[in-house]
Each structure stands twice: as structure tokens, then as C-alpha cells.
Design a protein around this motif. Structure first.
Motif, PDB file in Angstrom:
ATOM      1  N   THR A  76       0.808  -1.218   0.000  1.00  0.00           N
ATOM      2  CA  THR A  76       0.000   0.000   0.000  1.00  0.00           C
ATOM      3  C   THR A  76       0.843   1.271   0.000  1.00  0.00           C
ATOM      4  OG1 THR A  76      -0.146  -0.068   2.420  1.00  0.00           O
ATOM      5  CG2 THR A  76      -1.920  -1.121   1.168  1.00  0.00           C
ATOM      6  N   GLY A  77       2.160   1.152   0.138  1.00  0.00           N
ATOM      7  CA  GLY A  77       3.003   2.344   0.110  1.00  0.00           C
ATOM      8  C   GLY A  77       4.446   2.008   0.407  1.00  0.00           C
ATOM      9  N   GLU A  78       5.346   2.901   0.021  1.00  0.00           N
ATOM     10  CA  GLU A  78       6.763   2.750   0.316  1.00  0.00           C
ATOM     11  C   GLU A  78       7.393   4.126   0.405  1.00  0.00           C
ATOM     12  OE1 GLU A  78       9.240   1.187  -2.913  1.00  0.00           O
ATOM     13  OE2 GLU A  78       7.480   1.224  -4.221  1.00  0.00           O
ATOM     14  N   ALA A  79       8.463   4.224   1.184  1.00  0.00           N
ATOM     15  CA  ALA A  79       9.141   5.503   1.351  1.00  0.00           C
ATOM     16  C   ALA A  79      10.512   5.256   1.958  1.00  0.00           C
ATOM     17  CB  ALA A  79       8.340   6.446   2.246  1.00  0.00           C
ATOM     18  N   ALA A  80      11.479   6.082   1.576  1.00  0.00           N
ATOM     19  CA  ALA A  80      12.794   6.027   2.197  1.00  0.00           C
ATOM     20  C   ALA A  80      12.703   6.672   3.569  1.00  0.00           C
ATOM     21  CB  ALA A  80      13.812   6.764   1.335  1.00  0.00           C
ATOM     22  N   VAL A  81      13.351   6.046   4.560  1.00  0.00           N
ATOM     23  CA  VAL A  81      13.384   6.599   5.913  1.00  0.00           C
ATOM     24  C   VAL A  81      14.799   6.391   6.438  1.00  0.00           C
ATOM     25  CG1 VAL A  81      12.334   4.469   6.798  1.00  0.00           C
ATOM     26  CG2 VAL A  81      12.405   6.512   8.237  1.00  0.00           C
ATOM     27  N   GLY A  82      15.595   7.451   6.446  1.00  0.00           N
ATOM     28  CA  GLY A  82      16.992   7.333   6.801  1.00  0.00           C
ATOM     29  C   GLY A  82      17.673   6.384   5.826  1.00  0.00           C
ATOM     30  N   PRO A  83      18.451   5.428   6.316  1.00  0.00           N
ATOM     31  CA  PRO A  83      19.144   4.490   5.429  1.00  0.00           C
ATOM     32  C   PRO A  83      18.267   3.320   4.982  1.00  0.00           C
ATOM     33  CG  PRO A  83      19.736   4.024   7.689  1.00  0.00           C
ATOM     34  CD  PRO A  83      18.836   5.233   7.729  1.00  0.00           C
ATOM     35  N   TYR A  84      17.017   3.310   5.393  1.00  0.00           N
ATOM     36  CA  TYR A  84      16.142   2.165   5.136  1.00  0.00           C
ATOM     37  C   TYR A  84      15.052   2.490   4.112  1.00  0.00           C
ATOM     38  CZ  TYR A  84      18.347   0.802   9.503  1.00  0.00           C
ATOM     39  OH  TYR A  84      19.268   0.528  10.473  1.00  0.00           O
ATOM     40  N   GLN A  85      14.457   1.432   3.581  1.00  0.00           N
ATOM     41  CA  GLN A  85      13.274   1.552   2.737  1.00  0.00           C
ATOM     42  C   GLN A  85      12.119   0.954   3.516  1.00  0.00           C
ATOM     43  OE1 GLN A  85      13.215   3.109  -0.137  1.00  0.00           O
ATOM     44  NE2 GLN A  85      11.131   2.704  -0.807  1.00  0.00           N
ATOM     45  N   ALA A  86      11.095   1.776   3.768  1.00  0.00           N
ATOM     46  CA  ALA A  86       9.914   1.305   4.477  1.00  0.00           C
ATOM     47  C   ALA A  86       8.864   0.879   3.452  1.00  0.00           C
ATOM     48  CB  ALA A  86       9.353   2.401   5.373  1.00  0.00           C
ATOM     49  N   VAL A  87       8.220  -0.257   3.709  1.00  0.00           N
ATOM     50  CA  VAL A  87       7.180  -0.768   2.820  1.00  0.00           C
ATOM     51  C   VAL A  87       5.962  -1.123   3.670  1.00  0.00           C
ATOM     52  CG1 VAL A  87       6.549  -2.501   1.101  1.00  0.00           C
ATOM     53  CG2 VAL A  87       8.932  -1.744   1.285  1.00  0.00           C
ATOM     54  N   ALA A  88       4.824  -0.504   3.375  1.00  0.00           N
ATOM     55  CA  ALA A  88       3.574  -0.826   4.058  1.00  0.00           C
ATOM     56  C   ALA A  88       2.838  -1.883   3.250  1.00  0.00           C
ATOM     57  CB  ALA A  88       2.712   0.414   4.212  1.00  0.00           C
ATOM     58  N   PHE A  89       2.280  -2.881   3.955  1.00  0.00           N
ATOM     59  CA  PHE A  89       1.555  -3.932   3.247  1.00  0.00           C
ATOM     60  C   PHE A  89       0.468  -4.500   4.154  1.00  0.00           C
ATOM     61  CE2 PHE A  89       5.212  -5.767   5.351  1.00  0.00           C
ATOM     62  CZ  PHE A  89       4.800  -6.979   5.885  1.00  0.00           C
ATOM     63  N   VAL A  90      -0.587  -5.032   3.527  1.00  0.00           N
ATOM     64  CA  VAL A  90      -1.737  -5.542   4.273  1.00  0.00           C
ATOM     65  C   VAL A  90      -2.119  -6.925   3.771  1.00  0.00           C
ATOM     66  CG1 VAL A  90      -2.605  -3.213   4.712  1.00  0.00           C
ATOM     67  CG2 VAL A  90      -3.442  -4.480   2.724  1.00  0.00           C
ATOM     68  N   GLY A  91      -2.895  -7.631   4.613  1.00  0.00           N
ATOM     69  CA  GLY A  91      -3.290  -8.990   4.274  1.00  0.00           C
ATOM     70  C   GLY A  91      -4.742  -9.144   3.885  1.00  0.00           C
ATOM     71  N   ARG A  92      -5.533  -8.075   4.063  1.00  0.00           N
ATOM     72  CA  ARG A  92      -6.948  -8.157   3.725  1.00  0.00           C
ATOM     73  C   ARG A  92      -7.461  -6.771   3.378  1.00  0.00           C
ATOM     74  NH1 ARG A  92     -10.694 -12.008   4.994  1.00  0.00           N
ATOM     75  NH2 ARG A  92      -9.220 -12.941   6.466  1.00  0.00           N
ATOM     76  N   MET A  93      -8.288  -6.675   2.324  1.00  0.00           N
ATOM     77  CA  MET A  93      -8.866  -5.409   1.896  1.00  0.00           C
ATOM     78  C   MET A  93     -10.356  -5.615   1.657  1.00  0.00           C
ATOM     79  SD  MET A  93      -5.824  -4.309  -0.790  1.00  0.00           S
ATOM     80  CE  MET A  93      -5.997  -2.533  -0.623  1.00  0.00           C
ATOM     81  N   THR A  94     -11.168  -4.749   2.273  1.00  0.00           N
ATOM     82  CA  THR A  94     -12.620  -4.864   2.158  1.00  0.00           C
ATOM     83  C   THR A  94     -13.188  -3.546   1.650  1.00  0.00           C
ATOM     84  OG1 THR A  94     -12.651  -6.386   4.043  1.00  0.00           O
ATOM     85  CG2 THR A  94     -14.753  -5.393   3.384  1.00  0.00           C
ATOM     86  N   ALA A  95     -13.890  -3.586   0.523  1.00  0.00           N
ATOM     87  CA  ALA A  95     -14.431  -2.382  -0.082  1.00  0.00           C
ATOM     88  C   ALA A  95     -15.588  -1.826   0.726  1.00  0.00           C
ATOM     89  CB  ALA A  95     -14.880  -2.660  -1.517  1.00  0.00           C
ATOM     90  N   GLY A  96     -15.681  -0.481   0.791  1.00  0.00           N
ATOM     91  CA  GLY A  96     -16.762   0.190   1.485  1.00  0.00           C
ATOM     92  C   GLY A  96     -17.427   1.214   0.592  1.00  0.00           C
ATOM     93  N   THR A  97     -18.161   2.133   1.190  1.00  0.00           N
ATOM     94  CA  THR A  97     -18.878   3.152   0.427  1.00  0.00           C
ATOM     95  C   THR A  97     -17.934   4.218  -0.109  1.00  0.00           C
ATOM     96  OG1 THR A  97     -20.726   4.710   0.534  1.00  0.00           O
ATOM     97  CG2 THR A  97     -19.313   4.585   2.458  1.00  0.00           C
ATOM     98  N   SER A  98     -18.346   4.871  -1.173  1.00  0.00           N
ATOM     99  CA  SER A  98     -17.640   6.023  -1.743  1.00  0.00           C
ATOM    100  C   SER A  98     -16.184   5.727  -2.071  1.00  0.00           C
ATOM    101  CB  SER A  98     -17.718   7.216  -0.781  1.00  0.00           C
ATOM    102  OG  SER A  98     -19.050   7.569  -0.526  1.00  0.00           O
TER     103      SER A  98
END
Length: 280
Positions: free
Chosen positions: A81-103
Motif C-alpha cells: 500500500t506504500g513505500e518511502a525512504a526513511v533514513g538508510p532504510y526503505q519502508a514498505v507498508a503492506f496488508v493482508g486483507r482489503m474490504t471495499a466500502g462506500t464512496s
């Protein structure tokens, strides 16, 4: 909401506690002072749940991997769901389940943030079992950090991850202000504040309200009602989460503040800055 993953089981078995540093060979010191969020050394990603492959109507929340680290997470079957450099590291956000909602909204569960040194996994942040928050995505912060957002249908920022000068990795509450445009502007923390309170804080920080001047600046409608007390209201959505936008300006940037809900003075849920050229 399910905020706990196989990572959490391993950490609980190890007996790690919040606000306590964790050390492992080849990893930095890790600290978290945000209740509900854990940060632990890890050298291998856990298996992705089968639900991670079911993106459906939530595909627009996925991030196309641009780094080697994000590619590793995606190849393991997780929804990045996203990634960004943070200091000397690469941060990666990830999820295991996605449920659609309104709008066009989406609830994201079993979320984590992986820290990589190149292609080597160093640590993972996650929400503890029973926590009142979740992890859905991240956004970069100047100069060496990221902001952590929940996986709720209406996401909100709940914490920050920073790399200290000595290399320690810290998960902290939201800062009192955020630097943007290479440090040329500061945006105070106005999340969850009613817009009339938020505008006072913004004005005190040097932001100038930009009164609405469109054909609906006067007359009926929610914009007109809000404009009686907050004249910088630009527009409001008539459906869904009831988003409204408010405009501010400074010498170095313009700022759009977003609120949600039908309250007389709705709370701030997000903001966007547009940096101006230093020559402007």
C-alpha cells in the motif's frame, strides 16, 4: 478489525513489550512509545494470508512497487500500500486483507510496515492483538521519517517512524508540527480538530485563509453555512463521508485542509500542501 498477524504471535512468544528496546545481531535499536504498535527485528517475511490476493474493488489503494524492497514484499503475496525512504532504510507498508466500502473507501486489515536495508529485511512494525488501531499505509515526512496511517474506511494518522542520528528506529506519537517544502513551511498538527479550532492554529502558524469567491460563496448550501464562521471553505461533497475543503496560503506554499462528517464544525481528516517555487 483484524490488526494481528503471524508476526504478532512470534513477538508475543518472545515476550517483547511496548516502550522496551529490542536488539538483534545486525539490526538497529528499536523503540516504540505508541500504545498498540510494536516494532521488532525480523529477517524473513511471514507467509501472506490467502485473503491478500483478493483486492477486488480496493485495487486503487495498491502501490506499484518501485524499490527492490517493495518488489520483495509484493512477490511474497502481500498487498503493498506504500513505500518511502526513511533514513538508510526503505519502508514498505503492506496488508493482508482489503474490504471495499462506500464512496470508494476500503478497510485494510493485517497491516504491517517492513524496514529493509537494500534487499535485507531488518524489522517490522505491526498492531498488537486487541489494539484500537491498525496499519494501512504510510506517507513520507521530512527529513528522516514516515507517518503511519490506519487501515480504517476513513484513515487517520496515528504515529510516526523516525531514524535517529545514532541509527535507532523510533515509533512515536504525531509531532506537534510537520515540515514541508524542504523546511520552508511548517504545518501544525490539526488532525481531528474541529475546523474552527484548526484554523486558529493554522493562522497562528502563519497560514492565511483564502476566502471562497465562487458563484456559491453566498446563498444556501453547506458551504454558505460554514462560510459564516470559516470563510475559506472551498467546497463540500453532498454524499459519502461529507468531505469539505478549506484553502490557506503562505509565501512558500498553499494548503488544502480536508474535513469529514456533518458536524457544524467538522473535524480535520487530512491536508495537502502545494509547494511554490523559491523564486515566487
Amino acid at each position: 478489525m483484524k490488526c494481528f498477524t503471524a508476526i504478532g504471535a512470534a513477538v508475543l512468544m518472545a515476550g517483547l513489550g511496548a516502550m522496551a528496546p529490542a536488539f538483534a545481531t545486525g539490526t538497529p535499536a528499536l523503540y516504540t512509545v505508541v500504545p498498540g504498535l510494536a516494532l521488532t527485528p525480523l529477517t524473513a517475511l511471514p507467509p501472506a494470508p490467502a485473503a491478500a490476493a483478493e483486492r477486488g474493488e480496493c485495487a486503487h489503494f495498491l502501490a506499484s512497487p518501485t524499490s527492490e524492497a517493495a518488489g520483495i514484499v509484493s512477490a511474497a503475496g502481500w498487498a503493498v500500500t506504500g513505500e518511502a525512504a526513511v533514513g538508510p532504510y526503505q519502508a514498505v507498508a503492506f496488508v493482508g486483507r482489503m474490504t471495499a466500502g462506500t464512496s470508494g473507501s476500503c478497510e485494510m486489515d493485517e497491516g504491517n510496515i517492513a524496514l529493509f536495508d537494500g534487499a535485507t529485511l531488518v524489522a517490522i512494525a505491526y498492531a498488537r492483538r486487541g489494539a484500537a488501531l491498525s496499519i494501512g499505509g504510510i506517507a513520507p515526512l521530512e527529513p528522516r521519517g514516515i507517518r503511519i496511517w490506519t487501515g480504517d474506511f476513513l484513515p487517520r494518522p496515528v504515529a510516526e517512524l523516525h531514524v535517529a542520528p545514532d541509527g535507532a528506529v523510533l515509533v512515536t506519537p504525531l509531532s506537534a508540527e510537520e515540515s514541508r517544502c524542504q523546511g520552508r513551511v511548517k504545518v501544525p498538527n490539526v488532525y481531528d480538530l474541529p475546523i474552527d479550532v484548526a484554523r486558529r492554529r493554522l493562522i497562528a502558524a502563519g497560514w492565511r485563509p483564502v476566502p471562497r469567491s465562487g458563484p456559491s460563496a453566498d446563498g444556501a448550501g453547506r458551504e454558505a453555512t460554514l462560510a459564516a464562521r470559516v470563510p475559506e471553505v472551498e467546497s463540500c461533497a453532498g454524499t459519502g463521508f461529507g468531505f469539505c475543503a478549506f484553502e490557506y496560503d503562505s509565501a512558500a506554499a498553499s494548503l488544502t485542509v480536508i474535513t469529514a462528517g456533518e458536524d457544524a464544525m467538522p473535524p480535520v481528516t487530512d491536508y495537502r500542501t502545494t509547494c511554490k517555487s523559491s523564486a515566487d
